[in-house]
Design an enzyme around this catalytic site. Structure first.
Site, short mmCIF file in Angstrom:
data_model
loop_
_atom_site.label_atom_id
_atom_site.label_comp_id
_atom_site.label_asym_id
_atom_site.label_seq_id
_atom_site.Cartn_x
_atom_site.Cartn_y
_atom_site.Cartn_z
CG ASP A 1 -1.91 0.89 1.44
OD1 ASP A 1 -2.18 1.72 0.46
OD2 ASP A 1 -2.47 1.37 2.74
NE ARG B 1 -6.85 -12.25 8.73
CZ ARG B 1 -6.00 -11.45 8.50
NH1 ARG B 1 -5.71 -10.97 7.45
NH2 ARG B 1 -5.62 -10.69 9.49
P1 5GP Z 1 1.91 -0.43 3.72
O1 5GP Z 1 2.91 -0.48 4.78
O2 5GP Z 1 2.29 -0.97 2.61
O3 5GP Z 1 1.18 0.49 3.63
O4 5GP Z 1 0.77 -1.54 4.27
C1 5GP Z 1 0.59 -3.07 3.93
C2 5GP Z 1 -0.25 -3.38 4.71
O5 5GP Z 1 -1.55 -2.58 5.06
C3 5GP Z 1 -0.72 -4.68 4.20
O6 5GP Z 1 0.01 -6.03 4.49
C4 5GP Z 1 -2.35 -4.93 4.76
O7 5GP Z 1 -2.20 -5.46 5.89
C5 5GP Z 1 -2.61 -3.56 4.75
N1 5GP Z 1 -3.48 -3.00 3.92
C6 5GP Z 1 -3.57 -2.08 2.98
N2 5GP Z 1 -4.31 -1.95 2.17
C7 5GP Z 1 -5.14 -2.91 2.47
C8 5GP Z 1 -6.65 -3.19 1.96
O8 5GP Z 1 -7.15 -2.76 0.83
N3 5GP Z 1 -7.32 -4.15 2.71
C9 5GP Z 1 -6.71 -4.69 3.62
N4 5GP Z 1 -7.59 -5.60 4.50
N5 5GP Z 1 -5.37 -4.47 4.24
C10 5GP Z 1 -4.81 -3.55 3.67
#
Ligand code: 5GP
Length: 190
Positions: A101, A163
């Site tokens: 993300d 999930r």
């Molecule tokens: P980052 O550190 O890249 O911002 O976040 C990654 C983590 O955010 C992912 O491993 C996940 O746990 C959570 N995440 C980001 N976007 C989503 C989404 O659309 N749905 C869900 N369920 N989790 C997300």
């Protein structure tokens, strides 16, 4: 008044598309890691179905390990809640992510693994939420590019649930989703 379920949630990636794309990712890993025995380190809990399906499509020898991250507040410091059981020193490590993300989790993982003297490091992510990226992180293998909607299913949760959906769904209208959880649940699992 009953909600229009299709306007609240929609399936964006079916289990058939997931299976096809994961097969292509496995083909690429099989080819690139020919003659080596990489260790697949997956980030719990969202990678559960992905690592099971990807792993079964690999034809090279591989090992599996897991780790889990903790986040201290929104956008706060990221740490390790559960570390790998095996040493990663001198190993070809393939990090397995469910979704990238902002990129902050992956950036932290890279920093942590950089201190562990791995032989090589690459990342496979099922989903890449390109529009929300804050930091640049290398992604060698990517399943699908997705938009900025909140996604559930195939490992991804909403408050710990959903999930186990076989496909991936986008929540289009969060207030409506939360108003009628029972109805949404029946629709999505129907
Ligand atoms: P980052 O550190 O890249 O911002 O976040 C990654 C983590 O955010 C992912 O491993 C996940 O746990 C959570 N995440 C980001 N976007 C989503 C989404 O659309 N749905 C869900 N369920 N989790 C997300």
């Amino acid at each position: 008044m009953s909600e229009a379920h299709g306007e609240t949630v929609t399936e964006v990636i079916t289990s058939e598309s997931l299976s096809e794309r994961i097969g292509a990712l496995a083909d690429a890993v099989n080819k690139d890691y020919q003659g080596r025995t990489p260790i697949l380190v997956s980030v719990l809990k969202g990678t559960l179905p992905f690592i099971a399906d990807l792993g079964r499509r690999l034809t090279i020898p591989v090992e599996f390990d897991f780790l889990q991250l903790t986040r201290f507040g929104e956008g706060g410091r990221i740490g390790i809640a559960l570390d790998t059981g095996d040493s990663l020193t001198h190993r070809d490590v393939i990090l397995v992510e469910d979704i990238v993300d902002t990129g902050l989790s992956l950036q932290t993982l890279h920093q942590i693994l950089a201190e562990r003297h791995v032989s090589s490091l690459s990342t496979v992510t099922l989903l890449d939420k390109v529009p929300r990226r804050l930091v640049d992180v290398p992604l060698e293998y990517r399943g699908f590019e997705v938009g900025d909607e909140y996604l559930v299913g195939y490992g991804l949760d909403w408050q710990g649930k959903f999930r186990n959906l076989p496909g991936i769904w986008a929540i289009l209208d969060r207030p409506a989703f939360e108003r009628d959880l029972t109805g949404q649940f029946a629709y999505m699992y129907g």
